[in-house]
Design an enzyme around this catalytic site. Structure first.
Site, PDB file in Angstrom:
ATOM      1  N   SER A 103       0.910  -1.076   0.064  1.00  9.09           N
ATOM      2  CA  SER A 103      -0.159  -0.031   0.216  1.00  9.09           C
ATOM      3  C   SER A 103       0.849   1.235  -0.043  1.00  9.09           C
ATOM      4  O   SER A 103       1.858   1.398  -0.999  1.00  9.09           O
ATOM      5  CB  SER A 103      -0.813  -0.100   1.201  1.00  9.09           C
ATOM      6  OG  SER A 103      -1.932   1.051   1.160  1.00  9.09           O
ATOM      7  N   ASP A 153     -10.012  -3.917  -5.473  1.00  5.05           N
ATOM      8  CA  ASP A 153      -9.407  -3.225  -4.382  1.00  5.05           C
ATOM      9  C   ASP A 153     -10.136  -1.806  -4.435  1.00  5.05           C
ATOM     10  O   ASP A 153     -10.251  -1.092  -5.509  1.00  5.05           O
ATOM     11  CB  ASP A 153      -7.927  -2.837  -5.001  1.00  5.05           C
ATOM     12  CG  ASP A 153      -7.177  -1.900  -3.972  1.00  5.05           C
ATOM     13  OD1 ASP A 153      -7.683  -1.079  -3.291  1.00  5.05           O
ATOM     14  OD2 ASP A 153      -5.892  -2.250  -3.886  1.00  5.05           O
ATOM     15  N   HIS A 184      -7.950  -4.785  -1.035  1.00  7.13           N
ATOM     16  CA  HIS A 184      -6.526  -4.045  -0.600  1.00  7.13           C
ATOM     17  C   HIS A 184      -5.708  -4.898   0.145  1.00  7.13           C
ATOM     18  O   HIS A 184      -4.426  -4.748   0.061  1.00  7.13           O
ATOM     19  CB  HIS A 184      -7.110  -2.573  -0.008  1.00  7.13           C
ATOM     20  CG  HIS A 184      -5.692  -1.677  -0.290  1.00  7.13           C
ATOM     21  ND1 HIS A 184      -5.232  -1.281  -1.622  1.00  7.13           N
ATOM     22  CD2 HIS A 184      -4.997  -1.043   0.685  1.00  7.13           C
ATOM     23  CE1 HIS A 184      -4.284  -0.528  -1.187  1.00  7.13           C
ATOM     24  NE2 HIS A 184      -4.365  -0.219   0.083  1.00  7.13           N
TER      25      HIS A 184
HETATM   26  C1  MLT Z   1      -1.320   6.093  -0.111  1.00  7.86           C
HETATM   27  O1  MLT Z   1      -1.612   6.930   0.413  1.00  7.86           O
HETATM   28  O2  MLT Z   1      -0.171   5.795  -0.580  1.00  7.86           O
HETATM   29  C2  MLT Z   1      -2.399   5.335  -0.589  1.00  7.86           C
HETATM   30  O3  MLT Z   1      -3.758   5.918  -0.725  1.00  7.86           O
HETATM   31  C3  MLT Z   1      -2.437   4.069  -0.192  1.00  7.86           C
HETATM   32  C4  MLT Z   1      -2.861   4.006   1.490  1.00  7.86           C
HETATM   33  O4  MLT Z   1      -1.911   4.194   2.179  1.00  7.86           O
HETATM   34  O5  MLT Z   1      -4.150   3.881   1.891  1.00  7.86           O
END
Ligand code: MLT
Length: 201
Positions: A103, A153, A184
């Site tokens: 992520s 996701d 996700h």
């Molecule tokens: C991010 O901010 O890098 C993406 O939205 C993934 C997350 O951290 O939720």
């Protein structure tokens, strides 16, 4: 002391490249250690904590909203992290690591591939997005990259993941992109594919 708070687990199998573990939003340096041990038994693990706080939750760069990044901060933090990797390699006597990011951690790993590809031997990106609007500035010279996306996701649109794969391929990465029937969060299938891919690269 090194520039990032981090956790380091020395290798017990010196034949394996070190893993750079990069956690998701709200995680910390101990989060991905069990995952790292599972997918790369015996590898050295270098696990920094994201230096940015969002309402008390560590991340690797600032965002304006979910999926909308502060690109100047992405660039600055990617360079800081690349400098930390250089320092940690010297301190611990490590080869260039393979990044394993989830992520937000996958997104900063993608930013490293964009801006400072020489610090990584390769990367496994779990649920990443395109980190910067402009194309990668460096050449990836055949560096192996595995992208694992989730077909359900809610955070990463399929089009965005496809564009990331395209940009990295254009920059010269040896890219594998798989889309799993998942959301996700990482699944057992992510672990299995990551384990296989790391054993082969
Ligand atoms: C991010 O901010 O890098 C993406 O939205 C993934 C997350 O951290 O939720």
């Amino acid at each position: 002391t090194l520039s990032h708070r981090h956790l380091f687990v020395p290798a017990t199998d010196p034949g394996r490249p070190p893993l750079l573990l990069l956690h998701g939003t709200g995680g910390d340096e101990s989060d991905l250690v069990p995952l790292g041990r599972a997918v790369a038994p015996g590898a050295a693990l270098l696990s920094p904590r994201g230096a940015v706080l969002e309402q008390g939750r560590p991340r690797f760069f600032r965002r304006l909203a979910e999926g909308v990044f502060d690109e100047a901060d992405v660039e600055r933090r990617a360079h800081d992290l690349a400098d930390f990797i250089d320092e940690a390699q010297a301190r611990y006597g490590l080869a260039a690591p393979v990044a394993l990011g989830f992520s937000n951690g996958a997104n900063i790993a993608a930013a490293l591939l964009w801006l400072r590809p020489e610090v990584l031997a390769g990367a496994v990106l779990l649920r990443p997005m395109v980190p910067l609007a402009r194309p990668p500035s460096g050449r990836l010279e055949g560096r192996p990259v595995l992208i694992l996306s989730g077909s359900a996701d809610p955070i990463v649109p399929a089009e965005n993941a496809a564009r990331l794969a395209e940009r990295l391929t254009e920059a010269g990465a040896a890219l594998t992109h798989r889309t799993l029937p998942a959301g996700h969060g990482p699944t057992q299938r992510d672990l299995d594919l990551t384990t296989e891919w790391l054993a082969a690269h």
